[in-house]
Structures are given as C-alpha cells and as structure tokens.
Scaffold this active site. Structure first.
Site, PDB file in Angstrom:
ATOM      1  CG  HIS A  12      -0.136   0.608   2.705  1.00 37.83           C
ATOM      2  ND1 HIS A  12      -0.389   1.818   2.796  1.00 37.83           N
ATOM      3  CD2 HIS A  12       0.323  -0.102   3.645  1.00 37.83           C
ATOM      4  CE1 HIS A  12       0.212   1.512   4.265  1.00 37.83           C
ATOM      5  NE2 HIS A  12       1.261   0.292   4.898  1.00 37.83           N
ATOM      6  CB  CYS A  13       0.618   4.392  -2.089  1.00 38.26           C
ATOM      7  SG  CYS A  13       0.070   4.185  -2.479  1.00 38.26           S
ATOM      8  CB  VAL A  14      -0.264   7.545   1.480  1.00 39.06           C
ATOM      9  CG1 VAL A  14      -0.731   8.905   1.994  1.00 39.06           C
ATOM     10  CG2 VAL A  14       1.522   8.683   1.640  1.00 39.06           C
TER      11      VAL A  14
END
Length: 608
Positions: A26-28
């Site tokens: 996942h990213c932000v």
C-alpha cells in the site's frame, strides 16, 4: 477483529478472492494488488463500496483507492487473506515498464511513512532551534537530530530488507547486506582489496544495496537447491554474503553510485535550465501522475537526492498542488446549492489540507473534466510559484500542512518558512478564485414536479415498500446519503414486504437477504437496502421469495421481513432505493415530497 474487517472481506471477494492475490502493498491512499487475473475483479462493485473511492489499473497493479485509513484496511486485508510476500510464488505477466514500477513501489512504499516521520522530526528540530528554545549544543537537539537522521544514514539497511522481501528471498539477508554497507570502518576510507585501493561511501545511498541484493537472489536460490536441508539455514546465507558483498563492494557499488549521481545531476540540470518552467511543468502534471499511479518515480528521485545530502527541488514543486485542489473544492462547497455535491465536497476539502486529494480528484474533479483540467493548470501555477520562491525538499515529511517542514532550509529556516507560507497562500487563492469565478451548478430541469413529459421520461420506478418518503440525504449512512452509491430516495416502511419496482431480473440477492439488486428490462439498475446495518442480523427476520437470476414483474414479492422484531433489536429500517447506474441518465428525479405517504406500486422515481 479489525475495525475494517467487513470492508476488507468485501475487497478480497471483489478482487477475485484471496487465491487471486499474488501480493499486496500500500501507499499513502491505495491498496496496490498484484493479481493473477484482473478480469476476475469487479471494478464497479468495488467503486460502489462504502470506504472505497475508486479503482485504478496502473503500473501492472490493481489499485484500490481507499484514502487516509488505508494502513488499517491493508492490515485487515493481509490478515484475512493470509497475505505475505513470502507466500507469493506465482508471477503475473507484465511489461518491462510495469515490472519496473511494481519493483520500485514494492521496495520504496513500505519505507515512505517512516521516512516522512523522521523528516518531520528534523523539521521540528530546525524550527525549535530557530525559535531559540535550545542551541545545537544541547542534548535534546543532538538526540532529535540523531533520530531524524537515522533512517537517512542507515537507508541501505531498510532498502536491503525491503528489496529482499520484494524478490522473495530471506529479508534478513538483505538487511545484513545493507548493514554491512553502512559499517563505519569501510566507508570513506582506503580499503585494500584484490590489489586495488577502494574508497567508497555507501551510507545514505539507495541504488547500490538494491543491485547487490539482486545479485544475492540467484545465489541464494542456487545454494538452497544444492546444499542439504540440515545445514542450509546458515551455510546458504554465509556463502551468499561471502560472494555478493565483496563483488558488490568493489564492482557493483561504485558503478551504482556513479549511476545515482548521474541521474541526480541530470534531473537537477533540467531544473537549472529554467526553475520556473520546470515547476510549472511538474506541478501541472502531478495530478495526472497520481491518476495513473506513477508518481512514485518522482518520490524515488527525490529520496535519492535527499539521502545523498542534495536538496531536491522537483518534489517540492508538487507540495502545494494539493492546496490548489483544496481551494477549488472549498469554492465549490461554498458556491454550490447541490446538496449531494456539498456533502462530498466538505470532507474532500478538509482532507485536502492534509494532502489526501483522491476524494476530490475521483469524486468531484474527474466527473467534471473541465475542473480537473483547471486544477492541473492551477497546480502548474503552484509549482511555478514554489520554484520562484526557491523552495526545495531538504528532508522527507508528511503531506499537506505536514509537508511544509520538508521545505525548511536548516541554514535559514525562518526565511524558508515564510516562503513556504507564501506559496501555500498563492496556491489556495488561485485554486479558490478560479473556481469561484467559473463554477456553476449543473442546470436543473426546468420541468416542474409532476409535469415531466413522456418524451423526456426514460423509465419510471415504482415504490417497492409502503411507508413514508425520505430524502436520501436524511439517511444516517454517509455512503447512501451523499449519493456515492447512486441517486434515488428512501422509505421508512410501515409494513414488512418489498416488491419489484419494475419488470426485470434479480441480479443480486445478498446472502443475509437484507438487500436486493435488480435490473429492469430497460437497463435501469436498482438496489433496495432494507434498513441500516441490518447486515449484522445475518439474515435473521428476513425471508427471500426470489433467487438471483429470477425474472420478476412489477409488484412481485421479493422479500418479507419482521419489522417489529428488527426494530426491537435496535435497527433503523429506513430503506434507500438507489439507481446505481445514475450516470447513464441525465437526471434521477424523486417524485414525492419528504414526509408524504406512499404504497407499493406508486410511482416514486423518474429517470430522464
């Protein structure tokens, strides 16, 4: 049980089940799936889920945009699907570009949050020092500086671990390779090896450890095949380290440092040609890069510069693009009289101040393409203003307001803080002013209630329940109330039966029988959701009289429920009736005033 268990379960199901998941990072704001077969994922169903903003296909990944609570959703999805990088053995066919972006994302994303945290500590330390609360000789300054600097100095350790995980090898082997590269006595000093004097520095570097771990991967695979099981747990890593690190230290590392320096200087040379034009270009393209999920490339270039001690101007250009978007959405929220838009815009502009603009981009701007283009132009102005003020990234930091500490020059924090606030103000004002001047609500239909001509009508939906009409925005559930799942109306029922609102087909019947989805013979898609949170009853008090795939006629009995028993359990029975393919129509018109009484079969919604 995690807070987002129900959402996580639905996401796993709609991406094709846990067996369809190769890996997940996942990213932000996004869950980034690597799926075996993306055709098994149900894009539309995911987009309609409460808690999901939209779905993207980009960089060889299946990206589910969640928002700022993505870490919690990620944790619950991983736990429920038993996901770990070590268990993913199948590989999906991807182009070289997709593989490259997927590799970069898998290596860098797990470290971004900690990088930002340490960067914010460095920014805070600079501010407190500037305010005179302590001097650079005080212990608190020294300690905070050490904490903030730690991840940048020992970055090869973090990246070695992440790279090894991404390449499906022992992650602690990657960690030790990174640690060895940071060992003090071999950095920046003459080391005689193989008849040559080697003098290199690998602390605060990125590319050398990635390439050395990439060399270690096939070595580990080979030794694991040929060494007996009883000793390979310690013999394999010993042999890998014995080969990979000397070769890496003498050959791969120096070449990698040259490449890194070349890339860094190349990017900076573009900036030096015309800082304002570079800022205009990067700021204008930033949101487009976000939409296509390739913005990680600029982030990596920025990190490469920062950890080498070179202030980075490129990512700085993007800092206040979120402020222009926030200003635009705030203007829409103030000016619009559309209740649905105002309900979506309020949380969107609030989250925009903290750098999370996906709700604004996907929920408001992209459906109004004119304003997405304007937001890109305003972003270009923000980038140019940032360049003109000479702002650069000196460390990593958070997003939105929390990104400003990254722009503080340690040698003159006061001046750079003033310049950052000026750039923020310019960006907000430009976005707000452009939108406030140009924005108009979509023109409402001039036809009065009850006077819709037959020529305009595409379809009429009958009421599936008897009861009292409610406006959709009165429903105590944001996913229904803000129109995200579709427009329509709601009914507070007076009896426990649901009938077909038109001739059509039962497309979906929830196992808990609290909701049913239908498609009319003319293509209208409707969901009838009986009550709020009644899914938790797990089918208790509900009885279905149809099955998925059944053909129904208007007025046919679909579901019965024990109204009194459900209300005794403490559940609201306010029932939304939603047209889920609202976008296929010019307008969805609720024909009855709030508070009026309706019966099964009464006409309640007209589609134009």
């Amino acid at each position: 049980m995690g807070k987002y268990d129900l959402l996580a379960k639905d996401i796993i199901k709609k991406v094709g089940g846990k067996d369809n998941i190769i890996s997940l990072v996942h990213c932000v704001t996004r869950l980034r799936f690597n799926l075996k077969d993306e055709s098994l994922a149900d894009d539309e169903a995911l987009k309609q889920m409460e808690g999901v903003i939209t779905v993207m296909h980009s960089s060889g990944q299946y990206q589910v945009v969640i928002g700022n609570h993505v870490p919690q959703v990620f944790t619950d999805v991983c736990r429920l699907a038993n996901i770990s990088s070590e268990t993913a053995t199948e590989k999906k066919k991807m182009s070289f570009r997709e593989k490259s972006l997927d590799l970069i994302s898998g290596i860098m994303m797990p470290a971004i949050g900690i990088l930002c945290a340490c960067g914010m500590l460095k920014g805070l330390n600079s501010i407190l020092l500037y305010l005179g609360l302590y001097s650079d000789a005080d212990g608190i300054y020294i300690l905070l500086n050490a904490i903030g600097d730690s991840i940048f100095f020992f970055f090869p350790v973090v990246i070695g671990f992440n790279t090894a995980k991404k390449l499906d090898m022992n992650p602690f082997l990657g960690l030790i390779i990174g640690a060895a590269l940071c060992y003090p006595t071999i950095n920046g000093t003459d080391v005689p090896l193989f008849g040559h004097m080697i003098n290199v520095t690998y602390t605060s570097t990125l590319l050398p450890v990635i390439l050395i771990v990439a060399l270690a991967k096939p070595l580990e695979s080979f030794f694991n095949r040929v060494i007996p099981d009883m000793v390979k747990t310690f013999i394999t890593p010993m042999l890998v380290l014995l080969i990979a690190l000397p070769v890496g230290f003498v050959v791969i590392g120096p070449i990698a440092n040259l490449i890194s320096n070349g890339i860094s200087q190349g990017v900076l040379s573009i900036y030096k040609l015309s800082p304002i034009f570079a800022g205009f270009l990067v700021g204008g393209l930033w949101q487009v890069m976000i939409v296509f999920g390739v913005h990680i490339v600029l982030v990596v270039l920025c990190i490469t510069n920062i950890i080498s001690g070179t202030p980075d101007p490129i990512l700085a250009f993007t800092t206040f693009v979120t402020f222009t978007t926030t200003g635009m959405i705030f203007a829409m929220w103030l000016k619009s009289k559309d209740k649905t838009l105002k309900q979506i815009a309020l949380p969107a502009w609030i989250s925009g101040f903290f750098g999370v603009t996906e709700p604004a981009i996907y929920g408001i701007l992209l459906p109004r393409m004119k304003y997405f283009v304007l937001s890109c132009l305003c972003g270009a102005v923000a980038g140019a203003a940032t360049a003109a003020l000479g702002l650069k990234y000196h460390t990593m930091a958070g997003m939105g307001l929390f990104e400003i500490p990254a722009l503080l020059d340690p040698t003159q924090p006061g001046k750079s803080m003033v310049h950052a606030l000026i750039a923020a103000a310019i960006s907000l004002i430009v976005g707000f002013a452009v939108t406030f001047i140009t924005f108009k609500d979509e023109a409402p239909s001039e036809t009065k209630e009850g006077e819709l001509s037959d020529k305009c009508r595409k379809e009429v939906i009958a009421c599936p329940l008897s009861g009292t009409v409610m406006a959709l925005d009165q429903v105590k559930d944001a996913a229904f109330a803000n129109g995200t799942l579709g427009q329509g109306m709601a009914v507070s029922p007076t009896e426990g039966k649901v009938t077909a609102p038109f001739d059509g087909t039962v497309m979906m019947l929830f196992p808990t029988r609290h909701a049913v989805g239908l498609m009319s013979d003319n293509g209208c898609e409707v969901i009838i959701h009986i009550g709020m949170d009644t899914v938790q009853l797990n089918g208790k008090y509900f009885e279905a009289h149809v099955n998925e795939g059944d053909k129904v006629k208007k007025g046919d009995l679909l579901i019965t429920f024990d109204k009194d028993a459900i209300e005794r359990e403490g559940y609201s029975l306010d029932t939304p009736v939603l047209v889920t393919n609202t976008k296929d129509y010019m307008e969805v018109v609720a024909m009855n005033r709030c508070g009026s009484k309706v019966h099964c079969g009464d006409e309640v919604i007209t589609l134009l």
